[in-house]
Design a protein around this motif. Sequence first.
Motif, PDB file in Angstrom:
ATOM      1  N   VAL A   9      14.140 -24.736 -35.660  1.00 27.65           N
ATOM      2  CA  VAL A   9      13.730 -25.854 -36.359  1.00 27.65           C
ATOM      3  C   VAL A   9      12.231 -26.075 -36.319  1.00 27.65           C
ATOM      4  CG1 VAL A   9      13.942 -28.361 -36.065  1.00 27.65           C
ATOM      5  CG2 VAL A   9      15.967 -26.846 -35.634  1.00 27.65           C
ATOM      6  N   ASP A  10      11.634 -25.890 -35.361  1.00 24.81           N
ATOM      7  CA  ASP A  10      10.256 -26.295 -35.385  1.00 24.81           C
ATOM      8  C   ASP A  10       9.385 -25.023 -36.481  1.00 24.81           C
ATOM      9  OD1 ASP A  10      10.397 -28.123 -33.340  1.00 24.81           O
ATOM     10  OD2 ASP A  10       9.953 -26.523 -31.614  1.00 24.81           O
ATOM     11  N   ASP A  11       9.726 -23.838 -36.658  1.00 22.64           N
ATOM     12  CA  ASP A  11       9.177 -23.192 -37.859  1.00 22.64           C
ATOM     13  C   ASP A  11       9.580 -23.601 -38.928  1.00 22.64           C
ATOM     14  OD1 ASP A  11       7.984 -21.751 -35.573  1.00 22.64           O
ATOM     15  OD2 ASP A  11       9.842 -20.119 -35.541  1.00 22.64           O
ATOM     16  N   VAL A  12      10.748 -24.139 -39.136  1.00 23.50           N
ATOM     17  CA  VAL A  12      11.139 -24.445 -40.529  1.00 23.50           C
ATOM     18  C   VAL A  12      10.661 -25.810 -41.179  1.00 23.50           C
ATOM     19  CG1 VAL A  12      13.289 -24.613 -42.263  1.00 23.50           C
ATOM     20  CG2 VAL A  12      12.817 -22.559 -40.866  1.00 23.50           C
ATOM     21  N   VAL A  13      11.374 -26.822 -40.092  1.00 25.08           N
ATOM     22  CA  VAL A  13      10.950 -28.265 -40.428  1.00 25.08           C
ATOM     23  C   VAL A  13       9.564 -28.699 -40.101  1.00 25.08           C
ATOM     24  CG1 VAL A  13      11.637 -30.584 -40.441  1.00 25.08           C
ATOM     25  CG2 VAL A  13      13.468 -28.545 -40.099  1.00 25.08           C
ATOM     26  N   ASN A  19       6.318 -27.690 -45.296  1.00 21.50           N
ATOM     27  CA  ASN A  19       7.735 -27.293 -46.020  1.00 21.50           C
ATOM     28  C   ASN A  19       8.173 -28.433 -46.701  1.00 21.50           C
ATOM     29  OD1 ASN A  19       7.313 -24.585 -45.600  1.00 21.50           O
ATOM     30  ND2 ASN A  19       8.549 -24.505 -43.869  1.00 21.50           N
ATOM     31  N   LEU A  20       8.192 -29.669 -45.898  1.00 19.36           N
ATOM     32  CA  LEU A  20       8.911 -30.762 -46.451  1.00 19.36           C
ATOM     33  C   LEU A  20       8.155 -31.311 -47.617  1.00 19.36           C
ATOM     34  CD1 LEU A  20       9.585 -32.716 -42.899  1.00 19.36           C
ATOM     35  CD2 LEU A  20      11.279 -31.408 -44.506  1.00 19.36           C
ATOM     36  N   ARG A  21       6.826 -31.173 -47.458  1.00 17.91           N
ATOM     37  CA  ARG A  21       6.020 -31.601 -48.819  1.00 17.91           C
ATOM     38  C   ARG A  21       6.420 -30.813 -50.082  1.00 17.91           C
ATOM     39  NH1 ARG A  21       1.706 -33.012 -45.299  1.00 17.91           N
ATOM     40  NH2 ARG A  21       0.973 -30.762 -45.435  1.00 17.91           N
ATOM     41  N   SER A  64      19.472 -26.122 -33.350  1.00 13.07           N
ATOM     42  CA  SER A  64      18.504 -25.038 -32.769  1.00 13.07           C
ATOM     43  C   SER A  64      17.645 -24.317 -34.030  1.00 13.07           C
ATOM     44  CB  SER A  64      19.486 -23.733 -31.980  1.00 13.07           C
ATOM     45  OG  SER A  64      20.209 -23.484 -32.821  1.00 13.07           O
ATOM     46  N   ASP A  65      18.479 -24.278 -35.386  1.00 13.99           N
ATOM     47  CA  ASP A  65      17.995 -23.552 -36.313  1.00 13.99           C
ATOM     48  C   ASP A  65      18.148 -24.395 -37.509  1.00 13.99           C
ATOM     49  OD1 ASP A  65      17.403 -20.266 -35.509  1.00 13.99           O
ATOM     50  OD2 ASP A  65      18.889 -21.411 -34.212  1.00 13.99           O
ATOM     51  N   ALA A  66      17.302 -24.205 -38.766  1.00 21.06           N
ATOM     52  CA  ALA A  66      17.348 -24.594 -39.887  1.00 21.06           C
ATOM     53  C   ALA A  66      17.159 -23.832 -41.093  1.00 21.06           C
ATOM     54  CB  ALA A  66      16.222 -25.689 -39.882  1.00 21.06           C
ATOM     55  N   ILE A  67      17.704 -24.312 -42.006  1.00 22.51           N
ATOM     56  CA  ILE A  67      17.553 -23.580 -43.473  1.00 22.51           C
ATOM     57  C   ILE A  67      16.945 -24.714 -44.529  1.00 22.51           C
ATOM     58  CG2 ILE A  67      18.565 -22.289 -45.232  1.00 22.51           C
ATOM     59  CD1 ILE A  67      20.732 -21.393 -43.035  1.00 22.51           C
ATOM     60  N   LEU A  68      15.964 -24.262 -45.024  1.00 21.65           N
ATOM     61  CA  LEU A  68      15.510 -25.332 -45.925  1.00 21.65           C
ATOM     62  C   LEU A  68      15.359 -24.833 -47.376  1.00 21.65           C
ATOM     63  CD1 LEU A  68      13.949 -27.905 -46.670  1.00 21.65           C
ATOM     64  CD2 LEU A  68      11.642 -26.784 -46.027  1.00 21.65           C
ATOM     65  N   ILE A  69      15.760 -25.443 -48.502  1.00 15.45           N
ATOM     66  CA  ILE A  69      15.914 -24.920 -49.762  1.00 15.45           C
ATOM     67  C   ILE A  69      14.778 -25.814 -50.464  1.00 15.45           C
ATOM     68  CG2 ILE A  69      16.970 -24.158 -51.625  1.00 15.45           C
ATOM     69  CD1 ILE A  69      19.789 -23.966 -49.719  1.00 15.45           C
ATOM     70  N   THR A  70      13.828 -25.296 -51.130  1.00 12.01           N
ATOM     71  CA  THR A  70      13.191 -25.818 -52.122  1.00 12.01           C
ATOM     72  C   THR A  70      13.320 -26.104 -53.609  1.00 12.01           C
ATOM     73  OG1 THR A  70      11.456 -24.137 -52.459  1.00 12.01           O
ATOM     74  CG2 THR A  70      11.488 -25.536 -50.318  1.00 12.01           C
ATOM     75  N   PRO A  71      12.988 -26.668 -54.112  1.00  9.87           N
ATOM     76  CA  PRO A  71      13.268 -26.728 -56.042  1.00  9.87           C
ATOM     77  C   PRO A  71      12.963 -25.578 -56.447  1.00  9.87           C
ATOM     78  CG  PRO A  71      12.521 -29.129 -55.179  1.00  9.87           C
ATOM     79  CD  PRO A  71      12.393 -28.110 -53.902  1.00  9.87           C
ATOM     80  N   ASP A  72      11.765 -24.806 -56.079  1.00  6.67           N
ATOM     81  CA  ASP A  72      11.421 -23.777 -56.491  1.00  6.67           C
ATOM     82  C   ASP A  72      12.086 -22.574 -56.147  1.00  6.67           C
ATOM     83  OD1 ASP A  72      10.418 -23.398 -53.949  1.00  6.67           O
ATOM     84  OD2 ASP A  72       8.283 -23.437 -54.586  1.00  6.67           O
ATOM     85  N   MET A 106      12.530 -21.473 -52.810  1.00  7.27           N
ATOM     86  CA  MET A 106      12.192 -21.068 -51.772  1.00  7.27           C
ATOM     87  C   MET A 106      13.413 -21.260 -50.587  1.00  7.27           C
ATOM     88  SD  MET A 106       8.918 -21.661 -49.241  1.00  7.27           S
ATOM     89  CE  MET A 106       9.797 -23.126 -48.341  1.00  7.27           C
ATOM     90  N   VAL A 107      13.767 -20.094 -49.673  1.00  9.87           N
ATOM     91  CA  VAL A 107      14.668 -20.425 -48.705  1.00  9.87           C
ATOM     92  C   VAL A 107      13.821 -20.136 -47.756  1.00  9.87           C
ATOM     93  CG1 VAL A 107      16.801 -19.909 -47.847  1.00  9.87           C
ATOM     94  CG2 VAL A 107      16.655 -20.145 -50.186  1.00  9.87           C
ATOM     95  N   SER A 108      13.872 -20.976 -46.653  1.00 10.59           N
ATOM     96  CA  SER A 108      13.177 -20.834 -45.283  1.00 10.59           C
ATOM     97  C   SER A 108      14.231 -20.720 -44.353  1.00 10.59           C
ATOM     98  CB  SER A 108      12.029 -21.811 -44.957  1.00 10.59           C
ATOM     99  OG  SER A 108      10.979 -21.725 -46.059  1.00 10.59           O
TER     100      SER A 108
END
Length: 273
Positions: free
Chosen positions: A235-239, A243-245, A219-227, A229-231
């Motif tokens: 799921v639809d808002d984060v993935v 954001n994936l690029r 239902s939810d996601a947390i995305l961490i990027t190399p710079d 950023m923690v979003s």
Amino acid sequence: MIPSGCTCTPGEHHVLEAIDLTCGYKGKPVLEHVSLSVESGQVTCLIGPNGVGKTTLFKTLLGLLPPLSGEVRIDGIPRSSLSRKQFARKVSYVPQTHEPPFSYPVLDMVLTGCISHLGPLESPSREDLARATEALRTLGIEHLANRSYTEISGGEQQMALIARALMQNARILMMDEPTAALDFGNQVAVLQCIKGMAGRGHGIIMTSHNPDHAFLCCSDAILITPDGMVSSGTVDDVVTEANLRRAYGIDVRITEAPGANGGPVKTCVPTLT
């Protein structure tokens, strides 16, 4: 049938929270100012490339690493005020792999999950044995009860580890890449199991290297990027493609296909140049 003691009582609500959490090693931050919550009935997928701090965050949530600042709470109680046994009664951990020191039968492996409820000289009771057997039945691996854990397949081992976590009677489950090294069919079986546990009231946070898993059962996601950023959010808002690029440095498209229930199923498609 749901195993007694392996599901949440109707109306119960449980939550694992990170509040303005900074985590790292030896005073050096890896991730800063992370806030998140995982609640009953919710599956949160933690994704991002290697080396961005997913494991560091996971270890901090589990209490294996002390936070550099901020706080982890379980049902409003600071993690730091709970003993390991008290924490294990609230949060269970499903590792990516597990190699026992002896070749235990699967049923015995599952029974080790009730240790957090036993005294120093206590052994599992008949009720514990019944719950372990029912957990195996619920996950579809009852036929493996007397098989050696080290001799069954990777997918079967993962199901056994999930059954062991259910034996803790904890309401929040933390899963470290539960589909790692599994074939396609076993990945789907494990994800279906995770979705079913959320439907029975468990709150789950899982790490994955595959963003598609977030669409399939979360239902939810947390995305961490190399710079750094923690979003976090739905799921639809984060993935998203953007954001994936940013996270993986590749061009990716998110497409939809018809699902089994008639609704759309999203999937991530990388484009090669």
